[in-house]
Design a protein around this motif. Structure first.
Motif, mmCIF file in Angstrom:
data_model
loop_
_atom_site.group_PDB
_atom_site.id
_atom_site.type_symbol
_atom_site.label_atom_id
_atom_site.label_comp_id
_atom_site.label_asym_id
_atom_site.label_seq_id
_atom_site.Cartn_x
_atom_site.Cartn_y
_atom_site.Cartn_z
ATOM 1 N N PRO A 212 -0.906 -10.456 18.012
ATOM 2 C CA PRO A 212 -2.106 -9.919 18.659
ATOM 3 C C PRO A 212 -3.356 -10.605 18.122
ATOM 4 O O PRO A 212 -3.407 -11.004 16.961
ATOM 5 N N ARG A 213 -4.337 -10.762 18.956
ATOM 6 C CA ARG A 213 -5.602 -11.364 18.532
ATOM 7 C C ARG A 213 -6.428 -10.278 17.831
ATOM 8 O O ARG A 213 -6.850 -9.304 18.464
ATOM 9 N N ILE A 214 -6.617 -10.448 16.539
ATOM 10 C CA ILE A 214 -7.379 -9.459 15.783
ATOM 11 C C ILE A 214 -8.761 -10.009 15.485
ATOM 12 O O ILE A 214 -8.931 -11.198 15.229
ATOM 13 N N GLU A 215 -9.742 -9.132 15.539
ATOM 14 C CA GLU A 215 -11.121 -9.504 15.316
ATOM 15 C C GLU A 215 -11.773 -8.472 14.413
ATOM 16 O O GLU A 215 -11.210 -7.395 14.168
ATOM 17 N N GLN A 216 -12.959 -8.796 13.949
ATOM 18 C CA GLN A 216 -13.718 -7.880 13.122
ATOM 19 C C GLN A 216 -13.992 -6.604 13.904
ATOM 20 O O GLN A 216 -14.347 -6.628 15.069
ATOM 21 N N GLY A 217 -13.780 -5.454 13.275
ATOM 22 C CA GLY A 217 -13.991 -4.162 13.920
ATOM 23 C C GLY A 217 -12.735 -3.555 14.523
ATOM 24 O O GLY A 217 -12.749 -2.389 14.911
ATOM 25 N N ASN A 218 -11.642 -4.327 14.603
ATOM 26 C CA ASN A 218 -10.389 -3.795 15.138
ATOM 27 C C ASN A 218 -9.721 -2.869 14.135
ATOM 28 O O ASN A 218 -9.806 -3.077 12.935
ATOM 29 N N LYS A 219 -9.047 -1.853 14.662
ATOM 30 C CA LYS A 219 -8.220 -0.989 13.819
ATOM 31 C C LYS A 219 -6.840 -1.608 13.738
ATOM 32 O O LYS A 219 -6.294 -2.027 14.763
ATOM 33 N N VAL A 220 -6.282 -1.677 12.524
ATOM 34 C CA VAL A 220 -4.992 -2.328 12.313
ATOM 35 C C VAL A 220 -4.113 -1.495 11.395
ATOM 36 O O VAL A 220 -4.589 -0.639 10.654
ATOM 37 N N ARG A 221 -2.816 -1.774 11.452
ATOM 38 C CA ARG A 221 -1.840 -1.193 10.527
ATOM 39 C C ARG A 221 -1.332 -2.359 9.682
ATOM 40 O O ARG A 221 -1.034 -3.429 10.201
ATOM 41 N N PHE A 222 -1.242 -2.146 8.364
ATOM 42 C CA PHE A 222 -0.859 -3.228 7.471
ATOM 43 C C PHE A 222 -0.089 -2.690 6.278
ATOM 44 O O PHE A 222 -0.074 -1.491 6.029
ATOM 45 N N THR A 223 0.590 -3.593 5.570
ATOM 46 C CA THR A 223 1.295 -3.210 4.346
ATOM 47 C C THR A 223 0.450 -3.606 3.154
ATOM 48 O O THR A 223 -0.231 -4.639 3.176
ATOM 49 N N TYR A 224 0.494 -2.790 2.113
ATOM 50 C CA TYR A 224 -0.286 -3.045 0.907
ATOM 51 C C TYR A 224 0.518 -2.575 -0.302
ATOM 52 O O TYR A 224 1.043 -1.464 -0.306
ATOM 53 N N THR A 225 0.613 -3.432 -1.303
ATOM 54 C CA THR A 225 1.265 -3.069 -2.556
ATOM 55 C C THR A 225 0.188 -2.923 -3.616
ATOM 56 O O THR A 225 -0.501 -3.897 -3.945
ATOM 57 N N ALA A 226 0.015 -1.725 -4.136
ATOM 58 C CA ALA A 226 -1.004 -1.456 -5.147
ATOM 59 C C ALA A 226 -0.640 -2.162 -6.457
ATOM 60 O O ALA A 226 0.539 -2.326 -6.769
ATOM 61 N N PRO A 227 -1.651 -2.589 -7.214
ATOM 62 C CA PRO A 227 -1.370 -3.210 -8.517
ATOM 63 C C PRO A 227 -0.575 -2.258 -9.414
ATOM 64 O O PRO A 227 -0.862 -1.070 -9.484
ATOM 65 N N GLY A 228 0.434 -2.778 -10.061
ATOM 66 C CA GLY A 228 1.269 -1.958 -10.928
ATOM 67 C C GLY A 228 2.352 -1.192 -10.183
ATOM 68 O O GLY A 228 3.088 -0.422 -10.775
ATOM 69 N N ASN A 229 2.459 -1.412 -8.879
ATOM 70 C CA ASN A 229 3.442 -0.726 -8.056
ATOM 71 C C ASN A 229 4.368 -1.777 -7.444
ATOM 72 O O ASN A 229 3.947 -2.885 -7.162
ATOM 73 N N THR A 230 5.621 -1.452 -7.237
ATOM 74 C CA THR A 230 6.556 -2.418 -6.662
ATOM 75 C C THR A 230 6.881 -2.113 -5.211
ATOM 76 O O THR A 230 7.446 -2.943 -4.527
ATOM 77 N N ARG A 231 6.512 -0.946 -4.745
ATOM 78 C CA ARG A 231 6.854 -0.522 -3.392
ATOM 79 C C ARG A 231 5.627 -0.594 -2.480
ATOM 80 O O ARG A 231 4.596 0.025 -2.764
ATOM 81 N N PRO A 232 5.704 -1.335 -1.372
ATOM 82 C CA PRO A 232 4.543 -1.427 -0.479
ATOM 83 C C PRO A 232 4.328 -0.151 0.324
ATOM 84 O O PRO A 232 5.269 0.581 0.621
ATOM 85 N N SER A 233 3.064 0.102 0.651
ATOM 86 C CA SER A 233 2.690 1.234 1.495
ATOM 87 C C SER A 233 2.196 0.702 2.827
ATOM 88 O O SER A 233 1.665 -0.403 2.908
ATOM 89 N N THR A 234 2.349 1.495 3.875
ATOM 90 C CA THR A 234 1.807 1.143 5.185
ATOM 91 C C THR A 234 0.555 1.981 5.396
ATOM 92 O O THR A 234 0.595 3.208 5.308
ATOM 93 N N LEU A 235 -0.565 1.301 5.662
ATOM 94 C CA LEU A 235 -1.853 1.968 5.811
ATOM 95 C C LEU A 235 -2.511 1.561 7.118
ATOM 96 O O LEU A 235 -2.184 0.513 7.689
ATOM 97 N N ASP A 236 -3.452 2.372 7.591
ATOM 98 C CA ASP A 236 -4.268 2.058 8.763
ATOM 99 C C ASP A 236 -5.708 1.901 8.307
ATOM 100 O O ASP A 236 -6.169 2.643 7.432
#
Length: 64
Positions: free
Chosen positions: A4-28
């Motif tokens: 998908p073409r993503i631009e500034q201001g778009n709402k997205v879903r993404f994965t993020y792994t917090a520092p010190g954590n091994t398991r990624p989270s899915t965030l919006d």
């Protein structure tokens, strides 16, 4: 399936792994800006703040 073409201001879903954590989270969140040199996006997440994630970790563009 093309990405998908993503631009500034778009709402997205993404994965993020917090520092010190091994398991990624899915965030919006909402894209604030892009850092082209490092291929990252700055995404604002309610209750968390702004996160910098690689563009490749963006899963999908959400409807507004």
């Amino acid at each position: 399936m093309p990405a998908p073409r993503i631009e500034q201001g778009n709402k997205v879903r993404f994965t993020y792994t917090a520092p010190g954590n091994t398991r990624p989270s899915t965030l919006d969140g909402t894209i604030i800006s892009f850092i082209f040199k490092t291929q990252k996006a700055v995404i604002e997440v309610k209750g968390v703040g702004a996160l910098t994630v690689p563009i490749g970790d963006i899963i999908r563009k959400l409807d507004k």
